[in-house]
Design a protein around this motif. Structure first.
Motif, PDB file in Angstrom:
ATOM      1  N   THR A  38       0.816  -1.211   0.000  1.00  0.00           N
ATOM      2  CA  THR A  38       0.000   0.000   0.000  1.00  0.00           C
ATOM      3  C   THR A  38       0.852   1.265   0.000  1.00  0.00           C
ATOM      4  O   THR A  38       0.325   2.351   0.098  1.00  0.00           O
ATOM      5  N   ALA A  39       2.158   1.128  -0.124  1.00  0.00           N
ATOM      6  CA  ALA A  39       3.053   2.285  -0.137  1.00  0.00           C
ATOM      7  C   ALA A  39       3.378   2.664  -1.580  1.00  0.00           C
ATOM      8  O   ALA A  39       3.288   1.848  -2.484  1.00  0.00           O
ATOM      9  N   ASP A  40       3.766   3.896  -1.770  1.00  0.00           N
ATOM     10  CA  ASP A  40       4.241   4.356  -3.062  1.00  0.00           C
ATOM     11  C   ASP A  40       5.724   4.014  -3.141  1.00  0.00           C
ATOM     12  O   ASP A  40       6.518   4.491  -2.325  1.00  0.00           O
ATOM     13  N   ILE A  41       6.105   3.183  -4.094  1.00  0.00           N
ATOM     14  CA  ILE A  41       7.493   2.744  -4.165  1.00  0.00           C
ATOM     15  C   ILE A  41       8.065   2.989  -5.554  1.00  0.00           C
ATOM     16  O   ILE A  41       7.344   3.112  -6.535  1.00  0.00           O
ATOM     17  N   GLU A  42       9.372   3.047  -5.594  1.00  0.00           N
ATOM     18  CA  GLU A  42      10.105   3.166  -6.848  1.00  0.00           C
ATOM     19  C   GLU A  42      11.092   1.995  -6.890  1.00  0.00           C
ATOM     20  O   GLU A  42      12.039   1.942  -6.103  1.00  0.00           O
ATOM     21  N   ALA A  43      10.839   1.045  -7.785  1.00  0.00           N
ATOM     22  CA  ALA A  43      11.689  -0.147  -7.883  1.00  0.00           C
ATOM     23  C   ALA A  43      12.991   0.193  -8.585  1.00  0.00           C
ATOM     24  O   ALA A  43      13.029   1.017  -9.506  1.00  0.00           O
ATOM     25  N   GLY A  44      14.058  -0.440  -8.166  1.00  0.00           N
ATOM     26  CA  GLY A  44      15.382  -0.196  -8.728  1.00  0.00           C
ATOM     27  C   GLY A  44      15.994  -1.463  -9.297  1.00  0.00           C
ATOM     28  O   GLY A  44      15.300  -2.323  -9.835  1.00  0.00           O
ATOM     29  N   GLU A  45      17.302  -1.602  -9.113  1.00  0.00           N
ATOM     30  CA  GLU A  45      18.061  -2.714  -9.680  1.00  0.00           C
ATOM     31  C   GLU A  45      17.900  -4.001  -8.866  1.00  0.00           C
ATOM     32  O   GLU A  45      17.459  -3.982  -7.721  1.00  0.00           O
ATOM     33  N   ILE A  46      18.282  -5.103  -9.490  1.00  0.00           N
ATOM     34  CA  ILE A  46      18.265  -6.399  -8.818  1.00  0.00           C
ATOM     35  C   ILE A  46      19.523  -6.508  -7.956  1.00  0.00           C
ATOM     36  O   ILE A  46      20.627  -6.223  -8.412  1.00  0.00           O
ATOM     37  N   MET A  92      24.466 -19.107   1.881  1.00  0.00           N
ATOM     38  CA  MET A  92      23.092 -18.648   1.717  1.00  0.00           C
ATOM     39  C   MET A  92      23.115 -17.476   0.742  1.00  0.00           C
ATOM     40  O   MET A  92      24.053 -16.686   0.742  1.00  0.00           O
ATOM     41  N   ARG A  93      22.061 -17.363  -0.069  1.00  0.00           N
ATOM     42  CA  ARG A  93      21.984 -16.287  -1.046  1.00  0.00           C
ATOM     43  C   ARG A  93      20.568 -15.724  -1.075  1.00  0.00           C
ATOM     44  O   ARG A  93      19.594 -16.448  -0.924  1.00  0.00           O
ATOM     45  N   VAL A  94      20.466 -14.422  -1.287  1.00  0.00           N
ATOM     46  CA  VAL A  94      19.183 -13.766  -1.520  1.00  0.00           C
ATOM     47  C   VAL A  94      19.293 -12.949  -2.801  1.00  0.00           C
ATOM     48  O   VAL A  94      20.329 -12.358  -3.074  1.00  0.00           O
ATOM     49  N   VAL A  95      18.212 -12.981  -3.589  1.00  0.00           N
ATOM     50  CA  VAL A  95      18.131 -12.189  -4.818  1.00  0.00           C
ATOM     51  C   VAL A  95      16.786 -11.480  -4.782  1.00  0.00           C
ATOM     52  O   VAL A  95      15.761 -12.106  -4.523  1.00  0.00           O
ATOM     53  N   GLY A  96      16.782 -10.182  -5.016  1.00  0.00           N
ATOM     54  CA  GLY A  96      15.545  -9.416  -5.040  1.00  0.00           C
ATOM     55  C   GLY A  96      15.779  -8.055  -5.658  1.00  0.00           C
ATOM     56  O   GLY A  96      16.904  -7.694  -5.994  1.00  0.00           O
ATOM     57  N   ARG A  97      14.710  -7.304  -5.809  1.00  0.00           N
ATOM     58  CA  ARG A  97      14.800  -5.978  -6.411  1.00  0.00           C
ATOM     59  C   ARG A  97      14.783  -4.923  -5.307  1.00  0.00           C
ATOM     60  O   ARG A  97      13.877  -4.904  -4.482  1.00  0.00           O
ATOM     61  N   GLY A  98      15.780  -4.053  -5.326  1.00  0.00           N
ATOM     62  CA  GLY A  98      15.830  -2.963  -4.369  1.00  0.00           C
ATOM     63  C   GLY A  98      14.737  -1.942  -4.677  1.00  0.00           C
ATOM     64  O   GLY A  98      14.386  -1.743  -5.847  1.00  0.00           O
ATOM     65  N   ALA A  99      14.183  -1.319  -3.655  1.00  0.00           N
ATOM     66  CA  ALA A  99      13.121  -0.326  -3.863  1.00  0.00           C
ATOM     67  C   ALA A  99      13.231   0.787  -2.835  1.00  0.00           C
ATOM     68  O   ALA A  99      13.682   0.575  -1.714  1.00  0.00           O
ATOM     69  N   ARG A 100      12.809   1.983  -3.259  1.00  0.00           N
ATOM     70  CA  ARG A 100      12.764   3.146  -2.375  1.00  0.00           C
ATOM     71  C   ARG A 100      11.314   3.485  -2.082  1.00  0.00           C
ATOM     72  O   ARG A 100      10.467   3.432  -2.964  1.00  0.00           O
ATOM     73  N   LEU A 101      11.046   3.855  -0.847  1.00  0.00           N
ATOM     74  CA  LEU A 101       9.709   4.316  -0.479  1.00  0.00           C
ATOM     75  C   LEU A 101       9.634   5.813  -0.786  1.00  0.00           C
ATOM     76  O   LEU A 101      10.555   6.567  -0.474  1.00  0.00           O
ATOM     77  N   LYS A 102       8.537   6.234  -1.408  1.00  0.00           N
ATOM     78  CA  LYS A 102       8.368   7.656  -1.730  1.00  0.00           C
ATOM     79  C   LYS A 102       7.662   8.383  -0.616  1.00  0.00           C
ATOM     80  O   LYS A 102       6.914   7.857   0.122  1.00  0.00           O
TER      81      LYS A 102
END
Length: 102
Positions: A38-46, A92-102
């Motif tokens: 429910t937040a306004d987000i801006e998706a970035g790089e993996i 252990m490894r994690v992969v995901g997309r970084g995001a900023r909250l607006k």
């Protein structure tokens, strides 16, 4: 060197190379496939992060913190967790997309 000792030597050499070269990956299945945000987000790089394997109950949080370290992101979207075993080492490894909250 006798014929049998040559065969045994070759057998153990092949087994050793197979042990070193094989890797096993398992993916965490307890992550929900869809979430309502429910937040306004801006998706970035993996982003990807790896740490040595640990039995710590907070290992997922540690991986996410490592992925976000020194980055300008607030959250990691849709993280995928993996346990990778290559030879005798396990990580252990994690992969995901970084995001900023607006």
């Amino acid at each position: 060197m006798t014929k049998i000792s040559k065969i045994l030597y070759l057998f153990f050499l092949i087994m050793f190379l197979l042990l070193i070269g094989c890797s096993t990956t398992s993916t965490g299945r307890d992550v929900p496939m869809s979430m309502q945000i429910t937040a306004d987000i801006e998706a970035g790089e993996i982003l990807t992060a790896e740490l040595p394997y640990s039995n710590d109950p907070d290992w997922k949080e540690q991986l996410i913190a490592e992925a976000l370290k020194d980055k300008n992101y607030d959250v990691l979207l849709a993280p995928r967790y993996q346990i990778i075993q290559k030879g005798l080492s396990k990580k252990m490894r994690v992969v995901g997309r970084g995001a900023r909250l607006k």
